[in-house]
Each structure stands twice: as C-alpha cells, then as structure tokens.
Design an enzyme around this catalytic site. Structure first.
Site, mmCIF file in Angstrom:
data_model
loop_
_atom_site.group_PDB
_atom_site.id
_atom_site.type_symbol
_atom_site.label_atom_id
_atom_site.label_comp_id
_atom_site.label_asym_id
_atom_site.label_seq_id
_atom_site.Cartn_x
_atom_site.Cartn_y
_atom_site.Cartn_z
ATOM 1 N N GLY A 50 0.789 -1.224 0.000
ATOM 2 C CA GLY A 50 0.000 0.000 0.000
ATOM 3 C C GLY A 50 0.821 1.274 0.000
ATOM 4 O O GLY A 50 0.278 2.352 -0.218
ATOM 5 N N CYS B 120 -27.129 -9.887 -17.380
ATOM 6 C CA CYS B 120 -26.494 -9.692 -18.680
ATOM 7 C C CYS B 120 -27.416 -10.210 -19.786
ATOM 8 O O CYS B 120 -27.925 -11.332 -19.715
ATOM 9 C CB CYS B 120 -25.158 -10.407 -18.717
ATOM 10 N N CYS C 101 -25.190 -13.376 -21.509
ATOM 11 C CA CYS C 101 -24.925 -14.635 -20.821
ATOM 12 C C CYS C 101 -25.873 -14.863 -19.649
ATOM 13 O O CYS C 101 -25.882 -15.933 -19.053
ATOM 14 C CB CYS C 101 -23.482 -14.706 -20.354
ATOM 15 N N CYS D 17 -22.345 -7.863 -19.635
ATOM 16 C CA CYS D 17 -21.169 -8.003 -18.770
ATOM 17 C C CYS D 17 -20.067 -7.042 -19.218
ATOM 18 O O CYS D 17 -19.793 -6.929 -20.415
ATOM 19 C CB CYS D 17 -20.611 -9.415 -18.855
ATOM 20 N N CYS E 28 -18.091 -13.259 -19.910
ATOM 21 C CA CYS E 28 -19.374 -13.339 -20.601
ATOM 22 C C CYS E 28 -19.310 -14.368 -21.728
ATOM 23 O O CYS E 28 -20.174 -15.238 -21.852
ATOM 24 C CB CYS E 28 -19.714 -11.956 -21.158
#
Lengths: 360, 279, 258
Positions: free
Chosen positions: B31, B240, B243, B265, B271
């Site tokens: 970080g 979606c 899909c 997606c 997808c």
C-alpha cells in the site's frame, strides 16, 4: 442481438491509415522534405528540440512532419525516442562565455565589451504580412560583418566584479537528473532549472507574464540575452583529455533583479537564469523570470501566494507531455466508472424522492 | 515477432531493474507508494504508461499476456497496449483470464478469481487517495508517514451528511494491512472486495505521477466506511443480456433513440465463456 | 492524576536573526490552571505560544508535558508522529481567526467530528450525536449541523472552533487572542462561555491576549511580556490591582483610561 464495441483492432488500423493520408494532404501539392522543415521552419524545430530535450534538428524536423505540424505531438515523438537512447556519458559544463554569438543584447548597459548584436530578430520588423513570400521570390543577401573570435564576457560578470550582484555558490556536485530519478520536492535550483528548460513555452510565458503584472513581482531587467553556438566537450577517461563532440546552438538569458539586503548585509542585485536549446528567446526570458520568482525562500522574500512562486505548482504542471497525455486521456472509455456513478446517483435520487413522497 | 530495434519488452534492462526494485519495495510495504523514475513511453501519459512499465518489467518470454480496459479485451486502448507488447516482446497473448500469467487492466478486476502465480497490473492515473482533499504532494506524503487519515473520514462523513450515503462509487479507498490508505485505481467499488485476500500479485503503476505500489498475495485491504454505514459493493440491478449473469458487473448500453437500454457483462471473457457453455 | 505540574516550560528562546522573539521563558502550569500571557503586539507572546504549541521550533529550551504513565516528556524533541497525536488528543489550539482553525469547506458537524475520527471513531451516528451535543454546549442550534462555517457569524465561527477543539476532552488548551476581531457584545458572550467550559471541564489553558479584560475573567495567573522577556508574573488580581513593574503599570493604566 446488440453486441457492444467489437473490432477495436480494425478501427485502430483504419484510423492510422486515414491519419497518414491526411498528413500528406493533397497529393497534387509537392511533398515537403525534412530538410525543408529543418531549414525553413527552424524556430519550430528549435522548440521541438528544446522541449523534447534532444538536440537533433533532423529528427525534430521529421517529428514535425510526422505530427502534421502539431508541435506538442512532435515533442512527444522526440521524448519517446530520446528515452530509448543509451547514455554513454556526460559532457563538460558548457562554457557560454565562449559562445559564438549570433545575437547578444543587454537591456542594462548601453554598450559593453562584445557590443550589442541584434542578429536575426523579429524585434523591429513591422508585423505586416509579406505577400512576396506567397510567390517564391529570392532572398536578398544580408551584409556580412567580421567574425568576432575572442570570448564575449557576460554582463553580470561586470556587476559581479563590484559585488553588486549576488554570487552563486560554485559546486562540483553532480546535480540530480530529472529523467533518471523521480521528482522530489522540495527541489534544489539545479533540478528546477532542468524542469524549466524542457517546460512548455506557453506555460512559462504566462507564468513569467503574471510575475510582471504583480503576481510575484521580481523587477527583472534583461542583463543579457545571447544566442549562438557553443562547443560541447567531453572528457574521455581512456584518452585522458577532453574532445569536441560538436556544437549546439543555445539561448541564454540572465536577468538582474530586485536587490536584497538588511542592516548588516549590503544590498545586492539578484539573478534569474534561463538556458534553452536552440534559438528560443521567448522561452529563455520566461524561464529566467520564473526561476527568479521561485527563489523567494532562499532570498528571504515573502511568499505572496503567487502561482509563479509555488514550486510544487510550477514543477508538477510545466511539462506539456505529462499535461497533454493526462488531459486527453479523459476521452478514453470510462464507462465502467460512469456506470458506477449512474447507479449511485439513481440510488441517491430514489432516496430523496421517496422522502419527498413520504412527506406529502 | 520481436521488433529488433528495441530491447525485449521495449525498456532497457537497467530501467527494468530500477522498476523491479520499486516493485519489490512496494511488495515489502503493501500500500505504500514507491517513487520511481518513470520513463517516457511511446504512448501518452494517462493512457497506461505506468502499467505498461510495470508489465514490461515483469514479462519474461514464457509469459502469456492479457490486456483489458473497462473489463473488455477488445477496447481500443487494450488492443493498442496488447499490440505494443506483441511487437516489442513477442509474448503469447490471450483473452482467457485463467490462462494468462500477466494481466494488465484499466478500471476492472476480472470476474473469475485469480490464482497463485498470476500478476495483475493496474494502470493508475492518480495514485494518491488523499489528492482531492489535499493537493500538495509534500503534505500528503507527510500525512501517510504519520498515518494522519482523519481527513479521509471527514470526506465520508460529509457524503453521508449531504447525501445519506457514501458518495464514492469508484476509486474507493482501502486501508491496507491496517496501515496505508491506498487508491485501488478507478475500479468500480463493486470490485473492491476482490482486492483483499487475492491469490495473485497485484501491482499498481502510475507513470506520470512516478509511483508504484503493490498488494502481495493474500493481503488485507479494507474499504473505508462507518460501522453504521458499511461499505456496499454495488452494481446495476439486472442480468447480462448475453450470458444471463446477475452477479457480474454490468455495463449499460443504450439501444434505441427512445432511451431503451440493456445490460451486458463488462468482463467480455467471462461473458463469452458463460455464453459458450450454455446450450 | 500525578501530583506535579501538567506543563512546564524551561528556558524557552526563539530569535529571528538578530531580533529576539522570546528569551529564556520558564514557568509551570498546574492541572486546572489558566495562565494568561499579556503584552503589546511585538512583545513576543505569540512567538512564545507558537513555540509552546509546536508550531515553531524554538532555538533553545524545553517544553514538557505530563504524558501520564511516562511522566514529563519534552515535546520539542518528541518524534513527529507522537507530537501529532498529542496535538489531536490532549492538546487543543484556538486560533484568533476562526478560519485558521476551521475547515471552511466542511460542515459544522464534520468540523467537530474530525478530531474524533482522527483518533478512530467509526460510528457515523455517534460522531454526529457528539457533534450536535457540542454545538449545543457552544450555543449553536442543532439544525445548523450540516451548514458550512461560511454561513456563520464571526462569533459563531469562533464558538464552532472551540467545540471542534474541545470535543476530544483535551487536557491543555492554547488560545491565541480568542476574542480578537469580535464585537464587544459578542466578546462578552464568548468569554462567559469559555469561562464556563474551563471551570466545568477542569481545563488547563494558556491564553495569549493584549486584552486585560479577557485575562481578568479567565486567568488564574498572569505573565507580562515585554521585548520577548517576562517582566512580571503573579496571581491575576494581584498583578492587575497592584502592578510592580513599570511596564505593567503602564499597561494597566492604559486600560483604565479607556
């Protein structure tokens, strides 16, 4: 079924082909050679070399041609090329006192050793369109003078002899290298000058102008402005002496500024400095004003909050390649983030609307 | 085919070593933003120069590279960056997330869980999570050093006071291993939970801002919130249209002049592999 | 609580080049005590305050604070993270101009809540409740909690600044001309409020002012400064009613003439 944006690859190829066609323009008009650009658009070439940080007029001219005259795009091409070049050493410090000056003017003294040399300047031209240039006319020859062989001393050197201008501390320490180390603030003057030397001309011009209008005023006089060729020398350890690598044309500007002093210290003028590759006079003067404005702390002046006094502001925003890239990236797709914002704003609006309905 | 005028993966070996040192330092201090001497790249700043440099420093000839932008393999900038590495490194490329050893991404984390041995490289525009609260780098570095993060929560407090909810929907800050507050790059907050405990190495490159940071595998990354206003990863409510997934992150597509819309997606590989698997 | 002083200054000096900011100042502050520092502008009282509060690095001297379990610790040589922690927990600083001590772009509630969040408060409802409670204690209506300080009068801004500082229950408050720049009637109300809070919370405070009316109301003890040096110290009533040093006599008489 609707299928979202397929075929990015073909789109890119087609765009590039069209771009090449547009760059060439009407094929009935003869194509411009790189040599023509180098010779006839020399000031554009100089700007590209200066801000691209690479002294190579042919490559700069090529970049201008490839970039269709967009100088920032040309500078970008040069920078991207430059970063791949191996470094085989560092030259000796350039001796600008030995410059073969094409131009050398001082605003502080009427005359001085080496004289005032106007050189090829726009300064006193009347800005009237010259329609003769539309026809391909011949250029009359300029009269020739005798070449000056001895070194041209710096004007500030005369002030320095009397102690009238502050002396910069000499140092043999290797300065930090902006292109090899991340920028760290606070920056010393050497690092600031590196950043300013390749900074965007327009940005520096506006900052310098702002100091003249009171946003960090430094009362600058152009002590000296000189343009000309300087020899680049490099020590070769195997040989044990320095050899000439060639010449570069430079523009150097030294300003003489408001004095400092106190009850115990006698007053002295102070300095601003600009040094830029090529004939780039506006940039060099701007640089020296901004350099001087940034020196407020070391010279014991007040920070009045002027943009040109703000080191972090100036150094982090002066590079046009960084600026243009980040600015233009907002045209890249952001629809994932935008979708997230859409969901949030719909949700927040729904909450407010529900609250209003409940209140009614 | 490798472009012979340039070194493998474009950057010279000295530069790659410098970048690898920064990456290792970043992995050692999760970080923490490590300054590095970012090079000028042949693509503009803001278009992935940081990610490209990190990827270049990580790639070996045996790698298989995937590049996505907005979750999709075929968006123009993803295509451009993938082509760049095909040309300069000659590495194999793929769109299949599980098959890739290195994935460079802009704005998304793939839907399927990454695995050990994979590297996910993020393109980062503004690495500093405190930047829009405090514009000065000199001050934000001090704030990180002193763990002076009160201001970050003031911003969240103000959001709730004004909107009744935390009004950050992407680039949602996380606290890493209880120490550094980190900007996860502009991924939608839907993706934030995938940052934490990820099996893959996650590297973040910001070219213009000259910073690299990292999350080693299985690192804690907690999205900032309040106990009574907990972090919520949100997405469009819907499924979606291709899909049928109702758990993946969805893009909204406007389909007609009347403003009709559908959802698909954002992760095109996810997808496509679902759509193929369907009868 | 330990039996010793809460705060101790030893030989504190600060120069600006050849000019003296403050020179060789020493004193103890006891728990619950309010010390007033008076003098004309340029007497060095603000320099002294800034050195004590860690805003300026002194050239010489120590500034000791009772860190409970660790006893008296020099805050000048203390590591920066520890000093920052002190500054947002046990210490508070009330600026003369509220805008220097407030975040003008953040709501009143956010201003008061910041110190709580900086030390780890993570419950929005609790933070907001504490903010509303403190706004009440400084006589700001609860329905102003989401307004920004820009919309407040000068007196309200100053009261908001006080609430923002006291919300973490500090043990020592530095105040720099807390009533400066306010109308006389607003000053009186603010002083009343401050006196109430100081008594109620048992605060220790150091108040710098050129206004003797402020110290007469607030301070237990007084230090009079001239040219960067302390010329007289003593109990407030004693110093004001029976000044010994010529300069103090001048100060007191100039007030009486007003």
């Amino acid at each position: 079924m609707y299928v979202a944006v397929k075929g990015g690859e073909r789109a890119i190829d087609n765009a590039h082909a069209w771009l090449a066609e547009e760059r060439r323009g009407d094929v009935a008009v003869p194509e411009m050679s790189v040599a023509q650009i180098r010779e006839q658009l020399a000031l554009a070439v100089n700007r590209v070399m200066a801000e691209g940080s690479l002294y190579d007029p042919d490559l700069a001219a090529l970049a201008i041609k490839q970039a269709r005259g967009d100088l920032i795009e040309a500078i970008f091409l040069i920078r991207a090329y430059r970063t791949t070049l191996p470094r085989f050493g560092a030259s000796r410090p350039l001796d600008t006192a030995s410059m073969a000056c094409d131009r050398r003017v001082s605003a502080t003294f009427k005359d001085a050793p080496g004289g005032q040399v106007l050189g090829p300047t726009f300064d006193y031209t009347h800005r009237l369109l010259d329609f003769k240039l539309m026809a391909d006319g011949d250029t009359p020859n300029a009269p020739q003078g005798a070449a000056r062989h001895e070194a041209t001393p710096h004007i500030t050197q005369f002030l320095n002899a009397e102690g009238l201008i502050q002396q910069e501390p000499a140092s043999d320490a290797t300065p930090r290298d902006l292109t090899r180390q991340p920028m760290q603030l606070p920056a010393d003057r050497a690092l600031r000058l590196q950043a300013l030397a390749r900074a965007d001309e327009g940005f520096l011009l506006s900052l310098a102008y702002s100091t003249q209008r009171g946003f960090g005023r430094t009362h600058a006089f152009v002590g000296e402005l000189r343009i000309g060729a300087v020899t680049v020398e490099m020590d070769i350890p195997e040989l044990g002496f320095a050899i000439d690598l060639g010449e570069v044309t430079l523009t150097e500007c030294e300003t003489v500024n408001q004095f400092t002093g106190s009850k115990t210290e006698p007053p002295q003028f102070t300095r601003g400095y600009g040094l830029v590759l090529g004939q780039t006079e506006r940039k060099a003067i701007s640089m020296s004003l901004v350099d001087r404005a940034l020196r407020w702390a070391e010279l014991g002046e007040d920070n009045i909050g002027a943009p040109a006094q703000d080191e972090e502001f100036v150094l982090m925003h002066c590079d046009n390649i960084q600026a243009t890239g980040f600015l233009e990236h907002i045209k890249l797709p952001h629809y994932v983030d935008f979708q997230s914002e859409l969901e949030l704003i719909r949700k927040l609006r729904a909450a407010v609307t529900a609250g209003q309905e409940a209140a009614e | 085919m490798n472009d012979q005028h340039y070194n493998f993966a474009y950057l010279d070996e000295q530069t790659k070593r410098m970048i690898r040192r920064a990456i290792l330092k970043g992995l050692a201090i999760p970080g923490y933003q490590v300054p590095f001497a970012s090079r000028e790249m042949p693509m503009p700043y803001g278009w992935g120069t940081g990610g490209v440099q990190v990827t270049a420093a990580c790639l070996t000839p045996d790698d298989r590279l995937k590049v996505i932008d907005q979750g999709a393999d075929d968006t123009t900038n993803a295509v451009s960056i993938r082509k760049f590495f095909q040309r300069t490194a000659g590495v194999a490329v793929t769109t299949a997330t599980p098959e890739a050893s290195v994935i460079q991404t802009r704005h998304r984390i793939p839907e399927v869980a990454l695995t050990e041995g994979q590297i996910l490289v993020y393109q980062v525009p503004i690495p500093e999570p405190l930047r829009f609260l405090e514009p000065r780098e000199t001050e934000t570095r001090r704030m990180h050093a002193l763990e002076d993060y009160g201001l970050m929560h003031v911003k969240l407090y103000e959001d709730i006071a004004r909107h009744g909810a935390i009004a950050t929907s992407y680039a949602y800050p996380v606290k890493v291993e209880g120490r550094y507050v980190m900007d996860p790059s502009p991924i939608p907050k839907f993706d934030n939970p995938k940052l934490a405990g990820c099996a893959a190495i996650q590297l973040f490159g910001a070219g213009r801002e000259q910073r690299i940071y990292a999350l080693p595998p299985y690192t804690k990354a907690v999205s900032l919130d309040f106990d009574d206003f907990p972090f919520e990863p949100t997405k469009a409510a819907g499924a979606c249209a291709i899909c049928g997934s109702d758990t993946s992150y969805l893009d909204e597509v406007i389909v007609d002049d009347a403003g009709g819309r559908m959802f698909v997606c954002s992760d095109t590989d996810y997808c496509a592999s679902r759509a193929e698997g369907q009868p | 609580m330990s039996a010793g002083p809460l705060f101790r200054v030893e030989g504190l000096s600060k120069r600006y080049g050849a000019r003296i900011g403050c020179a060789d100042v020493s004193f103890d502050l006891w728990p619950g005590e309010v010390m007033g520092i008076v003098g004309e502008s340029g007497s060095g009282k603000t320099t002294l305050l800034n050195c004590m509060a860690g805003h300026l690095a002194p050239d010489a001297g120590r500034v000791l604070f009772d860190m409970k379990d660790r006893g008296m610790v020099d805050t000048v040589t203390m590591p920066e993270p520890e000093r920052r922690r002190l500054v947002r927990t046990d210490w508070a600083f009330v600026h003369q101009h509220a805008r220097d001590g407030l975040r003008m772009g953040v709501s009143a509630g956010g201003n008061v809540g910041e110190r709580l969040m900086a030390v780890g408060a993570r419950h929005y409802g609790d933070i907001r409740a504490a903010a509303v409670d403190w706004l009440g204690r400084v006589e700001i209506a609860a329905d102003r909690v989401d307004d920004r300080p820009r919309a407040f009068s000068g007196g309200m801004q100053q009261r908001l600044q006080i609430a923002r500082n006291l919300v973490t229950g500090p043990r020592l408050v530095f105040m720099d001309e807390p009533t400066g720049g306010l109308d006389v009637s607003v000053q009186a109300r603010l002083l009343d409020l401050l006196r109430g809070l100081v008594r109620e919370m048992g605060l220790s405070a150091i108040v710098v002012t050129h206004d003797l009316a402020v110290v007469r109301l607030l301070a237990d003890r007084l230090m009079v400064m001239k040219d960067g040096r302390v010329v007289e110290t003593g109990l407030t009533d004693q110093v004001l009613d029976d000044p010994q040093h010529g300069y103090t006599q001048l100060l007191v008489s100039s007030v009486l003439q007003v």
